[in-house]
Write a protein that holds these residues in place. Structure first.
Motif, PDB file in Angstrom:
ATOM      1  N   UNK A   1       0.781  -1.505  -0.174  1.00 53.68           N
ATOM      2  CA  UNK A   1       0.142  -0.344  -0.178  1.00 53.68           C
ATOM      3  C   UNK A   1       0.609   1.211   0.631  1.00 53.68           C
ATOM      4  N   UNK A   2       2.003   1.095   0.806  1.00 58.32           N
ATOM      5  CA  UNK A   2       2.483   2.489   0.615  1.00 58.32           C
ATOM      6  C   UNK A   2       3.990   2.702   1.187  1.00 58.32           C
ATOM      7  N   UNK A   3       5.028   3.674  -0.028  1.00 57.48           N
ATOM      8  CA  UNK A   3       6.245   3.440   0.413  1.00 57.48           C
ATOM      9  C   UNK A   3       6.776   3.017   1.800  1.00 57.48           C
ATOM     10  N   UNK A   4       6.605   3.353   2.892  1.00 60.79           N
ATOM     11  CA  UNK A   4       7.661   2.314   3.919  1.00 60.79           C
ATOM     12  C   UNK A   4       7.326   1.013   3.956  1.00 60.79           C
ATOM     13  N   UNK A   5       6.109   0.825   2.919  1.00 65.16           N
ATOM     14  CA  UNK A   5       6.127  -1.336   3.300  1.00 65.16           C
ATOM     15  C   UNK A   5       6.640  -1.576   2.398  1.00 65.16           C
ATOM     16  N   UNK A   6       7.422  -0.880   1.254  1.00 64.23           N
ATOM     17  CA  UNK A   6       7.979  -1.230  -0.288  1.00 64.23           C
ATOM     18  C   UNK A   6       9.565  -1.053   0.411  1.00 64.23           C
TER      19      UNK A   6
ATOM     20  N   UNK B   1      14.753  -3.435   2.434  1.00 68.17           N
ATOM     21  CA  UNK B   1      15.555  -3.892   3.394  1.00 68.17           C
ATOM     22  C   UNK B   1      15.528  -4.919   3.509  1.00 68.17           C
ATOM     23  N   UNK B   2      14.475  -4.945   3.772  1.00 68.11           N
ATOM     24  CA  UNK B   2      14.036  -6.961   4.292  1.00 68.11           C
ATOM     25  C   UNK B   2      14.895  -7.541   3.358  1.00 68.11           C
ATOM     26  N   UNK B   3      14.670  -8.088   2.354  1.00 67.61           N
ATOM     27  CA  UNK B   3      15.780  -8.022   1.310  1.00 67.61           C
ATOM     28  C   UNK B   3      16.629  -7.645   1.329  1.00 67.61           C
ATOM     29  N   UNK B   4      17.421  -7.066   1.494  1.00 64.81           N
ATOM     30  CA  UNK B   4      18.933  -6.840   1.344  1.00 64.81           C
ATOM     31  C   UNK B   4      19.939  -7.457   2.557  1.00 64.81           C
TER      32      UNK B   4
ATOM     33  N   UNK C   1      17.021   0.367   6.667  1.00 62.89           N
ATOM     34  CA  UNK C   1      16.253   0.968   8.101  1.00 62.89           C
ATOM     35  C   UNK C   1      16.320   2.202   9.039  1.00 62.89           C
ATOM     36  N   UNK C   2      16.998   2.207   8.387  1.00 60.74           N
ATOM     37  CA  UNK C   2      17.393   4.249   9.019  1.00 60.74           C
ATOM     38  C   UNK C   2      16.464   5.167   8.238  1.00 60.74           C
ATOM     39  N   UNK C   3      16.390   4.517   6.747  1.00 62.91           N
ATOM     40  CA  UNK C   3      15.475   5.844   6.139  1.00 62.91           C
ATOM     41  C   UNK C   3      14.051   5.353   6.640  1.00 62.91           C
TER      42      UNK C   3
END
Length: 151
Positions: A7-12, A17-20, A33-35
């Motif tokens: 739904x949102x930019x934060x979820x994306x 980040x989790x994929x990294x 994650x900091x972002x």
């Protein structure tokens, strides 16, 4: 991306980040994650950057003010007068110092599927037992050293 909707930019940004992190790109994960201000991810990425290659020896512990952040489903915990240790599903083992009101990641398994399912603490040494016989580690809470326990 096909197959699911975020739904949102934060979820994306979290998924990226989790994929990294899951692919061993810890510096990029930390920045991601900091972002988005995701404290558990920041702490886990910091731990991985500082300690991922250590199989035995002194680990670098970064303490953060306040209680352990919500991470995932708690698997096991153990309390002493001064410390609380908690392990999480597919996640790290945290230490919370009740006296100083600080917490830190003290262990994260090589594979997130080998999470800790049993802890014991004798006042100095924390024994970390991984699920399905994946290993046992001994953490010296005074020196910050960790070592595998031979079966």
């Amino acid at each position: 991306m096909r197959g699911f909707y975020l739904r949102g930019q934060e979820e994306r940004d979290f998924v990226i980040a989790d994929s990294y992190f899951n692919n061993g790109h810890y510096e990029q994960a930390l920045q991601g994650f900091k972002n988005i201000g995701y404290q558990p991810g920041i702490e886990l990425a910091e731990w991985a950057i500082n300690n991922r290659s250590i199989k035995s020896g002194r680990i670098q512990i970064v303490e953060h003010i306040g209680p352990i952040p919500a991470y995932n489903t708690e698997i096991t915990s153990i309390d002493s007068r001064q410390y609380c240790f908690i392990s999480f599903h597919k996640g790290p083992v945290y230490r919370y110092d009740k006296v100083t009101d600080k917490h830190a990641v003290i262990y994260y398994p090589e594979s997130k599927y080998d999470w800790c399912d049993q802890l014991s603490f004798d006042g100095r040494f924390l024994t970390i037992q991984l699920r399905d016989g994946a290993g046992v580690f001994r953490f010296d809470n005074m020196s910050g050293e960790i070592s595998p326990v031979k079966a």
